[in-house]
Design an enzyme around this catalytic site. Sequence first.
Site, PDB file in Angstrom:
ATOM      1  N   GLY A  59       0.838  -1.204   0.000  1.00 51.33           N
ATOM      2  CA  GLY A  59       0.000   0.000   0.000  1.00 51.33           C
ATOM      3  C   GLY A  59       0.867   1.247   0.000  1.00 51.33           C
ATOM      4  O   GLY A  59       1.511   1.573   1.000  1.00 51.33           O
ATOM      5  N   THR A 107      -9.067   0.720   4.089  1.00 47.28           N
ATOM      6  CA  THR A 107     -10.092   0.044   4.896  1.00 47.28           C
ATOM      7  C   THR A 107     -11.364   0.889   4.848  1.00 47.28           C
ATOM      8  O   THR A 107     -11.638   1.642   5.772  1.00 47.28           O
ATOM      9  CB  THR A 107      -9.651  -0.119   6.362  1.00 47.28           C
ATOM     10  OG1 THR A 107      -9.116   1.142   6.807  1.00 47.28           O
ATOM     11  CG2 THR A 107      -8.613  -1.190   6.526  1.00 47.28           C
ATOM     12  N   CYS A 111      -9.637   9.748   8.373  1.00 56.12           N
ATOM     13  CA  CYS A 111      -9.636   8.935   9.601  1.00 56.12           C
ATOM     14  C   CYS A 111     -10.779   9.195  10.575  1.00 56.12           C
ATOM     15  O   CYS A 111     -11.410   8.260  11.054  1.00 56.12           O
ATOM     16  CB  CYS A 111      -8.329   9.151  10.359  1.00 56.12           C
ATOM     17  SG  CYS A 111      -6.935   8.426   9.535  1.00 56.12           S
ATOM     18  N   ARG A 147     -10.328  13.646   1.038  1.00 57.75           N
ATOM     19  CA  ARG A 147     -11.192  12.600   1.589  1.00 57.75           C
ATOM     20  C   ARG A 147     -12.009  13.147   2.766  1.00 57.75           C
ATOM     21  O   ARG A 147     -11.461  13.720   3.696  1.00 57.75           O
ATOM     22  CB  ARG A 147     -10.325  11.402   2.009  1.00 57.75           C
ATOM     23  CG  ARG A 147      -9.663  10.742   0.798  1.00 57.75           C
ATOM     24  CD  ARG A 147      -8.764   9.603   1.170  1.00 57.75           C
ATOM     25  NE  ARG A 147      -7.567  10.027   1.871  1.00 57.75           N
ATOM     26  CZ  ARG A 147      -6.655   9.189   2.353  1.00 57.75           C
ATOM     27  NH1 ARG A 147      -6.821   7.891   2.214  1.00 57.75           N
ATOM     28  NH2 ARG A 147      -5.591   9.644   2.975  1.00 57.75           N
TER      29      ARG A 147
HETATM   30  C1  UDX Z   1      -5.703  12.759  12.035  1.00 59.50           C
HETATM   31  C2  UDX Z   1      -4.940  12.640  13.362  1.00 59.50           C
HETATM   32  O1  UDX Z   1      -4.534  13.943  13.792  1.00 59.50           O
HETATM   33  C3  UDX Z   1      -3.731  11.725  13.182  1.00 59.50           C
HETATM   34  O2  UDX Z   1      -3.084  11.546  14.423  1.00 59.50           O
HETATM   35  C4  UDX Z   1      -4.190  10.393  12.633  1.00 59.50           C
HETATM   36  O3  UDX Z   1      -3.073   9.557  12.375  1.00 59.50           O
HETATM   37  C5  UDX Z   1      -4.976  10.575  11.358  1.00 59.50           C
HETATM   38  O4  UDX Z   1      -6.063  11.487  11.566  1.00 59.50           O
HETATM   39  P1  UDX Z   1      -5.382  14.172   9.800  1.00 59.50           P
HETATM   40  O5  UDX Z   1      -6.745  13.680   9.446  1.00 59.50           O
HETATM   41  O6  UDX Z   1      -4.297  14.061   8.785  1.00 59.50           O
HETATM   42  O7  UDX Z   1      -4.846  13.413  11.099  1.00 59.50           O
HETATM   43  O8  UDX Z   1      -5.469  15.724  10.163  1.00 59.50           O
HETATM   44  P2  UDX Z   1      -5.817  16.588  11.476  1.00 59.50           P
HETATM   45  O9  UDX Z   1      -4.786  17.634  11.593  1.00 59.50           O
HETATM   46  O10 UDX Z   1      -6.051  15.741  12.654  1.00 59.50           O
HETATM   47  O11 UDX Z   1      -7.170  17.324  11.056  1.00 59.50           O
HETATM   48  C6  UDX Z   1      -8.395  16.627  10.883  1.00 59.50           C
HETATM   49  C7  UDX Z   1      -9.511  17.603  10.584  1.00 59.50           C
HETATM   50  O12 UDX Z   1      -9.833  18.389  11.731  1.00 59.50           O
HETATM   51  C8  UDX Z   1      -9.183  18.615   9.471  1.00 59.50           C
HETATM   52  O13 UDX Z   1     -10.309  18.769   8.646  1.00 59.50           O
HETATM   53  C9  UDX Z   1      -8.883  19.889  10.236  1.00 59.50           C
HETATM   54  O14 UDX Z   1      -9.110  21.033   9.485  1.00 59.50           O
HETATM   55  C10 UDX Z   1      -9.860  19.763  11.393  1.00 59.50           C
HETATM   56  N1  UDX Z   1      -9.459  20.562  12.575  1.00 59.50           N
HETATM   57  C11 UDX Z   1      -8.288  20.278  13.225  1.00 59.50           C
HETATM   58  C12 UDX Z   1     -10.293  21.574  13.038  1.00 59.50           C
HETATM   59  O15 UDX Z   1     -11.357  21.839  12.470  1.00 59.50           O
HETATM   60  N2  UDX Z   1      -9.909  22.287  14.154  1.00 59.50           N
HETATM   61  C13 UDX Z   1      -8.757  22.029  14.821  1.00 59.50           C
HETATM   62  O16 UDX Z   1      -8.487  22.708  15.822  1.00 59.50           O
HETATM   63  C14 UDX Z   1      -7.913  20.986  14.347  1.00 59.50           C
HETATM   64  P1  ADP Z   2      -3.946   5.467   3.494  1.00 58.35           P
HETATM   65  O1  ADP Z   2      -4.421   6.875   3.623  1.00 58.35           O
HETATM   66  O2  ADP Z   2      -4.380   4.605   4.667  1.00 58.35           O
HETATM   67  O3  ADP Z   2      -2.480   5.335   3.223  1.00 58.35           O
HETATM   68  P2  ADP Z   2      -4.606   5.029   0.691  1.00 58.35           P
HETATM   69  O4  ADP Z   2      -5.964   4.766   0.131  1.00 58.35           O
HETATM   70  O5  ADP Z   2      -3.919   6.320   0.380  1.00 58.35           O
HETATM   71  O6  ADP Z   2      -4.736   4.798   2.267  1.00 58.35           O
HETATM   72  O7  ADP Z   2      -3.609   3.857   0.242  1.00 58.35           O
HETATM   73  C1  ADP Z   2      -3.919   2.514   0.227  1.00 58.35           C
HETATM   74  C2  ADP Z   2      -3.186   1.861  -0.975  1.00 58.35           C
HETATM   75  O8  ADP Z   2      -3.261   0.444  -0.853  1.00 58.35           O
HETATM   76  C3  ADP Z   2      -3.761   2.202  -2.359  1.00 58.35           C
HETATM   77  O9  ADP Z   2      -2.778   2.819  -3.158  1.00 58.35           O
HETATM   78  C4  ADP Z   2      -4.198   0.811  -2.935  1.00 58.35           C
HETATM   79  O10 ADP Z   2      -3.970   0.717  -4.331  1.00 58.35           O
HETATM   80  C5  ADP Z   2      -3.296  -0.128  -2.160  1.00 58.35           C
HETATM   81  N1  ADP Z   2      -3.796  -1.516  -2.071  1.00 58.35           N
HETATM   82  C6  ADP Z   2      -5.029  -1.942  -1.716  1.00 58.35           C
HETATM   83  N2  ADP Z   2      -5.094  -3.296  -1.715  1.00 58.35           N
HETATM   84  C7  ADP Z   2      -3.851  -3.749  -2.072  1.00 58.35           C
HETATM   85  C8  ADP Z   2      -3.261  -5.061  -2.243  1.00 58.35           C
HETATM   86  N3  ADP Z   2      -3.954  -6.187  -2.018  1.00 58.35           N
HETATM   87  N4  ADP Z   2      -1.961  -5.128  -2.645  1.00 58.35           N
HETATM   88  C9  ADP Z   2      -1.239  -3.994  -2.866  1.00 58.35           C
HETATM   89  N5  ADP Z   2      -1.735  -2.749  -2.709  1.00 58.35           N
HETATM   90  C10 ADP Z   2      -3.018  -2.611  -2.317  1.00 58.35           C
END
Ligand code: UDX
Ligand code: ADP
Length: 492
Positions: free
Chosen positions: A20, A100, A284, A354
Amino acid sequence: MGFVGRALEIANMVKICCIGAGYVGGPTMAVIALKCPSIEVVVVDISASRIAAWNGDQLPIYEPGLDDVVKQCRGKNLFFSTNVEVHVAEADIIFVSVNTPTKTRGLGAGKAADLTYWESAARMIADVSRSDKIVVEKSTVPVKTAEAIEKILTHNSKGVNYQILSNPEFLAEGTAIQDLFTPDRVLIGGRETPEGRRAVQTLKDVYAHWVPEDRILTTNLWSAELSKLAANAFLAQRISSVNAISALCEATGANVSEVAFAVGKDSRIGPKFLNASVGFGGSCFQKDILNLVYICECNGLPEVANYWRQVIKINDYQKSRFVNRVVSSMFNTVSGKKIAVLGFAFKKDTGDTRETPAIDVCKGLLGDKASISIYDPQVTEEQIRRDLAMNKFDWDHPAHLQPTSPAAVKQVSVTWDAYAAAKGAHGVCILTEWDEFRELDYQMIYDNMQKPAFVFDGRNVVDAEKLRAIGFIVYSIGKPLDSWLKDMPAIA
Ligand code: UDX
Ligand code: ADP
């Protein structure tokens, strides 16, 4: 060192393979390669275009500092390949970092994680492995996934020994490289058996190349898996808490920035992650909370499930509250009006869209028949159109499995500059906190807009007083309302 010595050294190198090459796998493996020159790291993916991009000049994800790290080790001890089976077979440690998605049909639809990609990766590992492997869960998975994976592997083992570890990734996009260089903690969960402890130690040794020992935490498998879901739920809960207060601030004349500052001064609460916004996005938070909700329900804990579900409800409320504010301010209709949307990524310094709140806000405005013109410095037109045509939860599947219906986005145009987006518009919505939106020439924007001209700041980035002096009617999340807006209450 002679040729034989060098050959021996290469033969003894620990080999890591990561399945991945996404937002997690790519940056994490690049940093491991940089910090551990003695380890060979190969990132594999079934997507040939993604791998080609990792091997080219334009990396498939935008992340400050990533280019530099990749360039330092690519071709030395960091490789990107579509040759999945070969590299899995050769590896000592296999990280699994595949998508996932949330299930959209069947048991647990709308909540449970769809482990299709994980399961097929596990079956492939079992098929091709001829030597013992440590298999590391990197992508967030529901609690007890390790157990399921262990069953797939051991039932197909052909004498190979597998140790499953959970090593959740806590990096945030936009700051991924910094987060990986100096993590608050690295968490490794494993089986509490001698073999399990040995596997944990092997992975610990990898991180110990650059992470201080006291920041590497080891737990049992379930604790590690649950910690990741809990950490994301706590973070998202903070944002929903401050966003809930932002609605009350608007109703009462308090200022959410002042409230958040005062609250955050309590050292038990702390100042970070308290910025009111149009809502949280990203791959996430929502997914992990839905997962947590589902796990609680499956374990007979409906009260706990409802408690966490409320975090998502407030986030949805915040997005629809914003749309209602826009529509009600503009005489209760945006039909046929041009609205400029500045920012589409889910936060600044990433091109990732996303679950971005911009999708729901744009869909809401389109639902009221607005015509919208979108500008984001890092998101392509193709991505924006795909996002606006996509069904809920479809984003986490490969592109070719995502349905599109271009007819749904006729009223959308995408520009490559904020001024073009705002030209002739009735209103401007700021949905991502890109630094450049603070520095725009708002006088010029105002001069080229319809009047009255509105700015709806979903991220509190503009100086509202300055804009009011120019002539704008300004709405800032959680801030005291203009008299214009007070007369036009928006109830979601
Ligand atoms: C998050 C977690 O922070 C990270 O630890 C985990 O591994 C993956 O998910 P991420 O989604 O990359 O990371 O970004 P993050 O900085 O957490 O922001 C998430 C969302 O919350 C964004 O849309 C951001 O704009 C928003 N946010 C963040 C707010 O609206 N207010 C804040 O004070 C902080
Ligand atoms: P994340 O944000 O968790 O890193 P992404 O969607 O950006 O998730 O990345 C997941 C990657 O896993 C994609 O590039 C997808 O093509 C790859 N992937 C999914 N299933 C398989 C598999 N069976 N073997 C190899 N790569 C895979």
